[in-house]
Design a protein around this motif. Structure first.
Motif, PDB file in Angstrom:
ATOM      1  N   LYS A  84     -10.622  98.904 -16.439  1.00  0.00           N
ATOM      2  CA  LYS A  84      -9.644  98.006 -15.840  1.00  0.00           C
ATOM      3  C   LYS A  84      -9.038  97.099 -16.921  1.00  0.00           C
ATOM      4  O   LYS A  84      -9.775  96.498 -17.701  1.00  0.00           O
ATOM      5  N   ILE A  85      -7.714  97.055 -16.944  1.00  0.00           N
ATOM      6  CA  ILE A  85      -7.051  96.049 -17.779  1.00  0.00           C
ATOM      7  C   ILE A  85      -7.058  94.766 -16.969  1.00  0.00           C
ATOM      8  O   ILE A  85      -6.462  94.688 -15.884  1.00  0.00           O
ATOM      9  N   GLU A  86      -7.741  93.738 -17.456  1.00  0.00           N
ATOM     10  CA  GLU A  86      -7.945  92.504 -16.699  1.00  0.00           C
ATOM     11  C   GLU A  86      -6.871  91.460 -16.961  1.00  0.00           C
ATOM     12  O   GLU A  86      -6.291  90.908 -16.032  1.00  0.00           O
ATOM     13  N   LYS A  87      -6.626  91.179 -18.250  1.00  0.00           N
ATOM     14  CA  LYS A  87      -5.669  90.126 -18.596  1.00  0.00           C
ATOM     15  C   LYS A  87      -4.929  90.500 -19.875  1.00  0.00           C
ATOM     16  O   LYS A  87      -5.487  91.168 -20.752  1.00  0.00           O
ATOM     17  N   ILE A  88      -3.680  90.040 -19.965  1.00  0.00           N
ATOM     18  CA  ILE A  88      -2.908  90.240 -21.196  1.00  0.00           C
ATOM     19  C   ILE A  88      -2.136  88.967 -21.522  1.00  0.00           C
ATOM     20  O   ILE A  88      -1.856  88.141 -20.668  1.00  0.00           O
ATOM     21  N   TRP A  89      -1.834  88.855 -22.800  1.00  0.00           N
ATOM     22  CA  TRP A  89      -0.915  87.829 -23.297  1.00  0.00           C
ATOM     23  C   TRP A  89      -0.139  88.462 -24.430  1.00  0.00           C
ATOM     24  O   TRP A  89      -0.705  89.110 -25.312  1.00  0.00           O
ATOM     25  N   ASN A  90       1.165  88.320 -24.414  1.00  0.00           N
ATOM     26  CA  ASN A  90       2.006  88.942 -25.435  1.00  0.00           C
ATOM     27  C   ASN A  90       2.979  87.929 -26.000  1.00  0.00           C
ATOM     28  O   ASN A  90       3.563  87.130 -25.266  1.00  0.00           O
TER      29      ASN A  90
END
Length: 484
Positions: A84-90
């Motif tokens: 599972k991809i839980e969180k991102i910041w870009n």
């Protein structure tokens, strides 16, 4: 009637069975993860505290809402495992990714749990432009890399992905900053028991919030002042963003106005220049760069504008004849002296003074004269080859490519292997143009070479100049800087 009752009872029993089976699917396993084998945390918040140690800015990014939840699940080949991809910041292609994989009772340590690897990143804009770059990984603070933490029978790992910027100079790098979707490509998962497997690409919609532009705090100022022929500027507020403070301003329709100058500068003798950024559509602002140390503890601050800064859209050129260069190079001990006035804007004059030996190397010399050192501060000539041909962000168009100097030969070929050095006095700045071998220049070996023996045309464009305000303007504002 009995039939209806039976149907109702049956539907309730069926509904109860569905709820029960769904609960069974989502319920936590009854076995307990061994804390001696895994780094187990009591809450997700405790797990994120571990992440904050790895990457300095992550806690601040999370605190102000830039770290976004993602609902993306990939079924792995190994039975009953999901990633599972839980969180991102870009931000401009630099992407923090937090993902999780289920922990099974048979797992003896973190190395049994599949680890994700990313080889390529495809950036895509709303307009459909695409750019694929190799993916690298930033390792975070030394000594903080680990195999992740376990919370509720899932092992959480993170990575900070960085697109390679060395693939090709022909790439349109604006795609990276404008992308709204990033597709992680050529993905693999690896574990101690099952080796390496490839998995399908994962496309992620990027958060729309931009840490560079989102205002997190604001305090009103509402102060108006005039410059040049009674034109009005309104300082609306002091705004705090994640990485800077800035004054929100209203300005008239004046393309020549690019900023304001202040003499209130305790760090150096020369005044500071505050550029105006932004667009008519989104508004204009002036970044405020405060000093470090004790002054950062002050709740009230101020800046005093003494002049408006303007840009002259014209270009000014002159030619150094080939014969003058040949004469000078033949007798380098004798300078080729000139006193040719090239530009005069108000009290500012630029003069071509000829060619001379300086620190053992042949150089072209010119000087800028003004009635005060404040004018000289904003007239630092910059070689045009410092700038790329990439698209300029709209916010910076007003202040981009000011005070540029370019050189072309008799075939009108632009010369890119020169640098400009300067020395300053009270109201005079002397500039020396020095040529270098291009290959050595690219490798950082700055060994001067001879001036090219050709008719050289030198062009200076977009010169900035100052116009003193009738009265200095003291702008007081509160310190609302975001502090990590």
């Amino acid at each position: 009637m009995q039939i209806i009752k039976k149907l109702m009872i049956g539907s309730v029993l069926i509904g109860g069975f569905v709820v029960y089976t769904q609960y069974e699917k989502s319920a936590e396993p009854t076995w307990t993860v061994n804390k001696e084998q895994f780094s187990v945390v009591n809450s997700f918040k405790d797990g994120m505290k571990r992440e904050y140690i790895k990457f300095d800015e992550l806690e601040m990014i999370d605190r102000y809402g830039f770290l976004k939840k993602v609902n993306k699940t990939v079924t792995l080949k190994e039975s009953y495992r999901t990633l599972k991809i839980e969180k991102i910041w870009n931000m401009d292609g630099r992407m923090y990714l937090l993902y999780s994989v289920d922990v099974k009772e048979r797992d003896k340590d973190e190395y049994n749990i599949p680890r994700l690897s990313v080889n390529n990143m495809q950036f895509r804009t709303k307009e459909g432009k695409e750019l694929v770059l190799k993916a690298g990984e930033e390792m975070g603070q030394p000594g903080t890399r680990d195999e992740g933490f376990v919370y509720k029978h899932r092992l959480y790992r993170s990575m900070m992905l960085m697109p390679s910027m060395f693939d090709s100079s022909e790439n349109d790098w604006s795609i990276v900053s404008k992308a709204n979707v990033v597709r992680l490509q050529d993905l693999t998962i690896s574990s101690k028991n099952n080796g390496v497997d490839s998995i399908e690409d994962i496309a992620l919609t990027l958060p729309s919030d931009d840490p560079y532009t989102k205002v997190l705090k604001s305090e009103p100022i509402d102060q108006t002042f005039t410059y040049e022929d009674n034109k009005k500027v309104k300082i609306k507020s002091i705004d705090a963003l994640l990485y800077e403070q800035r004054l929100s301003v209203e300005i008239p329709n004046d393309e020549s106005l690019i900023g304001f100058s202040s003499k209130d500068n305790q760090l150096q003798d020369q005044p500071l220049a505050y550029g105006i950024l932004g667009t008519n559509k989104n508004g204009f602002y002036i970044p405020i760069y405060d000093m470090t140390g004790d002054v950062n503890k002050k709740k009230e601050r101020s800046v005093t504008f003494t002049s408006s800064v303007h840009k002259d859209p014209r270009s000014f050129s002159w030619t150094i004849p080939k014969k003058d260069i040949e004469t000078f190079l033949a007798t380098k001990n004798q300078p080729e002296l000139k006193n040719q006035e090239i530009i005069k804007i108000g009290n500012t004059i630029i003069v071509y003074e000829g060619m001379t030996m300086f620190e053992g190397s042949p150089r072209i010399r010119l000087s800028i004269f003004a009635d005060s050192s404040q004018h000289l501060h904003h007239l630092r000539l910059i070689p045009d080859h410092y700038y790329s041909d990439a698209e300029v962000p709209d916010d910076y168009e007003r202040v981009y490519k000011n005070n540029t100097i370019s050189i072309s030969d008799e075939k009108k070929t632009r010369i890119n292997n020169f640098e400009v050095h300067s020395s300053e006095e009270k109201n005079k700045a002397t500039y020396y143009i020095t040529f270098y071998n291009k290959e050595e220049m690219e490798n950082g070996e700055m060994k001067p070479i001879m001036i090219p023996e050709s008719d050289l045309t030198i062009t200076i464009s977009n010169l900035s100049y100052l116009k003193p305000l009738k009265n200095p303007v003291d702008i007081k504002y509160k310190n609302i800087m975001i502090v990590n």
